[in-house]
Write a protein that holds these residues in place. Sequence first.
Motif, short mmCIF file in Angstrom:
data_model
loop_
_atom_site.label_atom_id
_atom_site.label_comp_id
_atom_site.label_asym_id
_atom_site.label_seq_id
_atom_site.Cartn_x
_atom_site.Cartn_y
_atom_site.Cartn_z
N GLY A 195 0.82 -1.21 0.00
CA GLY A 195 0.00 0.00 0.00
C GLY A 195 0.85 1.25 0.00
N GLY A 196 1.91 1.27 0.80
CA GLY A 196 2.82 2.41 0.82
C GLY A 196 3.50 2.62 -0.51
N ALA A 197 3.89 1.52 -1.16
CA ALA A 197 4.51 1.63 -2.49
C ALA A 197 3.52 2.22 -3.48
N GLY A 198 2.27 1.77 -3.41
CA GLY A 198 1.25 2.32 -4.30
C GLY A 198 1.04 3.81 -4.09
N LEU A 199 1.04 4.25 -2.83
CA LEU A 199 0.87 5.68 -2.53
C LEU A 199 2.07 6.49 -3.04
N MET A 200 3.27 5.94 -2.91
CA MET A 200 4.45 6.64 -3.43
C MET A 200 4.31 6.88 -4.94
N LEU A 201 3.78 5.88 -5.64
CA LEU A 201 3.56 6.03 -7.08
C LEU A 201 2.42 7.00 -7.35
N ALA A 215 5.97 10.59 -6.00
CA ALA A 215 7.29 10.57 -5.36
C ALA A 215 8.27 9.74 -6.18
N THR A 216 7.74 8.77 -6.90
CA THR A 216 8.51 7.98 -7.84
C THR A 216 7.57 7.59 -8.97
N ASP A 217 8.07 6.98 -10.01
CA ASP A 217 7.19 6.54 -11.10
C ASP A 217 7.51 5.10 -11.47
N ASP A 218 6.74 4.56 -12.39
CA ASP A 218 6.89 3.14 -12.71
C ASP A 218 8.26 2.82 -13.28
N GLY A 252 11.22 6.13 -3.12
CA GLY A 252 10.50 7.41 -3.11
C GLY A 252 11.18 8.43 -2.24
N LEU A 253 11.68 8.02 -1.07
CA LEU A 253 12.41 8.93 -0.20
C LEU A 253 13.70 9.43 -0.86
N ILE A 254 14.36 8.54 -1.58
CA ILE A 254 15.61 8.93 -2.24
C ILE A 254 15.32 9.86 -3.42
#
Length: 432
Positions: free
Chosen positions: A33-39, A43-46, A296-298
């Motif tokens: 879920g956190g990875a999905g929110l980052m996308l 914050a990051t992309d695919d 995403g943080l990086i």
Amino acid sequence: MNDWHSWAALVVFVGAYSLIISEKIHRVAVALGGAGLMLAIGATDDVTAFYSEDTGVDWNVIFLLMGMMMIVGVLKKTGMFEYLAIWAVKRARARPYRVMAMLVVITALASALLDNVTTVLLVAPVTLLVCERLGLPAAPFLIAEVFASNIGGTATLVGDPPNIIIASRAGLTFNDFLIHLAPLAAVLILLLLLLCRVMFRKSFVYDEDRAAEIMELEEREAIRDPRLLIQGLVVLVLVVAGFVLHPVLHYEPSVVALLGAGLLIAVSAVETGDVLAEVEWPTLAFFAGLFVMIGGLIDTGVVDEVSGALADMIGTNEFAGSMLMLGASAALSGVVDNIPYVATMAPITGDLVQNMGGASDHVMWWALALGADLGGNATAIGASANVVVLGIAERNRQPISFWQFTKYGLVVTAVTVVVAMAYVWLRYFGWG
């Protein structure tokens, strides 16, 4: 961190981390879920998340784990782990603390030669069987082995993935790690044995009846399929040789593991579906989600901000810098997986070393390695080996909670980091 993406990424990560700690939602669901929110927040992309070598999913880690899980799955069918469990208990005279000490030392030595994740994949099944035979809770033994794997992995270039990154950046060799870090790792393992004696003392319950039953067993009778065992051991030896010969062969550990798994399935009579059923798929999914969140943080500059602030505090003072580097790296590696952390800090450390005029004996690099490797013991998600063991424990109905692991991990990390600081001061400054 002026961009709103940075703050949003930080909120997502902190929120996900809080949920993992609370254990109100399964950690795999939280990570994905956190990875999905980052996308979703950008914050990051695919492309970055799935294809970036620096900030995306580390597929080398994913496929290394998958390959080794498949090999371990085949070996489980042979009865090898039952054999080793009976052998270990008989050599320790069925005394719980002696058993733990034996498993800790074996784990530490194996982690120095292999990577720590591969080691815990091989040792954990034996541990579960030992504890079942002796009627002991498995959690203390598994937790102690995780600590041993992270400490033992500190000793060599190949023992922990952050060491490989540091060696590449700093131009360090396998022998450099042996000379500078192996002596400290040996001392820390002895210290860990003393800590385990105190921390887990309530778990060392000796059952005379169970002990007598095990002492009468013949371990050779545990082997169910000798032919498959020989095939599995030959492949395992080849895989280990591939890991050790990485500087010569230039095959990534993930490639070696997958080749070994494929070869073992091809030459044996096991069903592919049965082998794939042994893979800890939830653990792999958790890693993938965690990699995307940290990426995403990086990508949004959050990790760079923290690293830059650390660099500003260090300045050109080599002694204060090495102490701060070691302590801060230990603290941060307990929260952020130590692989991306070291990947981010490596170029910053290189600049710091240049500012210090070269810095004697690579002390800043050793401080970074010690902080990242030892700090991984602090929390349940501080290092890859921790996550893998928690997944194995859960699958075998011996779940280890975040706090159950972390309350011991914080103690071990605090003690080992203090000793590491004393070692760095004594070796590189006290005698200078």
